[in-house]
Design an enzyme around this catalytic site. Structure first.
Site, mmCIF file in Angstrom:
data_model
loop_
_atom_site.group_PDB
_atom_site.id
_atom_site.type_symbol
_atom_site.label_atom_id
_atom_site.label_comp_id
_atom_site.label_asym_id
_atom_site.label_seq_id
_atom_site.Cartn_x
_atom_site.Cartn_y
_atom_site.Cartn_z
ATOM 1 N N ASP A 31 0.361 -35.696 -32.688
ATOM 2 C CA ASP A 31 -0.676 -36.118 -33.622
ATOM 3 C C ASP A 31 -2.053 -35.711 -33.099
ATOM 4 O O ASP A 31 -2.309 -35.795 -31.893
ATOM 5 C CB ASP A 31 -0.609 -37.645 -33.789
ATOM 6 N N HIS A 48 -3.850 -26.534 -35.928
ATOM 7 C CA HIS A 48 -2.395 -26.408 -35.844
ATOM 8 C C HIS A 48 -2.001 -25.278 -34.900
ATOM 9 O O HIS A 48 -1.007 -25.385 -34.174
ATOM 10 C CB HIS A 48 -1.817 -26.177 -37.237
ATOM 11 N N LEU A 142 17.200 -26.729 -21.386
ATOM 12 C CA LEU A 142 16.520 -27.747 -22.180
ATOM 13 C C LEU A 142 17.047 -27.696 -23.606
ATOM 14 O O LEU A 142 17.179 -26.618 -24.189
ATOM 15 C CB LEU A 142 15.008 -27.511 -22.190
#
Length: 253
Positions: A31, A48, A142
């Site tokens: 956020d 962004h 991962l």
């Protein structure tokens, strides 16, 4: 590095150095992109774009810290209500990221999966997602999951609908349904629940993210805006997690 889900005791067991082991699964509500751009007088899409750079740093930091599973809340089902120009920028950035980063993810042994209603992004983006998942399918360093067009309530409703249909068709005895059986019908069926959920930018709410899966997660809320997130911010969150005593509903003392 083993990425097998750990049990509750292992998630908080001390390491050889005496420090708590890292959480097996970290989930992050990313956020602050809009506020970061607005504070600098920049167009929202540049916020962004800066957020995408923070994703790269966070993936690298998770690998360094020994985190096996990382889930990022990148685009919620409610984000479709944002201004059309911003939505186009977000979806365009998504396609660019998939095309430019998939080879690096595969090389680094990172498996990418996407959860959510990917059909809303259109055929081209769905093909890019499927290609990225296929190319990285054998990664073991991962497990990276990206939540796109995702909403926790919609996920639960979809699972309930599938269960109801199975019961109607005689494929499921409702009396046999338990929490594990319900969980197998969620997007996250083969994933461990998150041990730690982080939210950046100072907000303190889940925003419809992993509602079922967050039942026993620890929460850490950080003031840093997502585009500024880095290895030290993640380390701060992991240190806070290490100070928590996880009881999973059991009484102590």
């Amino acid at each position: 590095m083993s990425l097998a889900p750990r049990d509750a005791a292992a998630a908080t067991a001390p390491t050889r150095s005496g420090q708590s082991a890292p959480p097996a699964h970290v989930a992050i509500i990313m956020d602050g992109n809009r506020r970061w751009a607005e504070a600098r007088g920049l167009p929202i899409p540049l916020g962004h774009k800066a957020g995408a750079e923070a994703v790269r740093r966070t993936i690298e930091a998770c690998v360094e810290q020994g985190v096996g599973w990382l889930t990022l809340f990148a685009f919620s089902s409610e984000n479709w209500l944002r201004p059309a120009e911003e939505v186009r920028a977000l979806t365009g950035l998504l396609r660019l990221y998939l095309r430019s980063e998939v080879a690096t993810l595969a090389k680094e042994g990172i498996r990418l999966r996407v959860i959510g209603d990917r059909s809303r992004f259109g055929d081209e983006t769905m093909r890019e997602i499927a290609r990225a998942e296929s190319v990285t399918a054998h990664g073991t360093r991962l497990n990276l999951t990206v939540a796109l067009s995702y909403g926790g309530r919609a996920e639960i409703v979809a699972a309930a609908r599938a269960i109801a249909e199975a019961a109607r068709d005689g494929r499921l005895d409702p009396a046999s349904l338990d929490e594990a059986g319900f969980g197998r019908r969620l997007f996250t069926a083969d994933m461990p629940d998150p041990d730690l959920i982080i939210r950046t930018s100072g907000e303190q709410r889940l925003s419809n993210f992993l509602l079922w899966q967050a039942a026993y997660a620890e929460f850490v809320f950080q003031e840093v805006l997502w585009p500024d997130y880095d290895a030290e911010a993640l380390a701060d969150a992991l240190r806070e997690f290490g100070r928590r005593e996880r009881r999973y509903g059991a009484r102590t003392g």
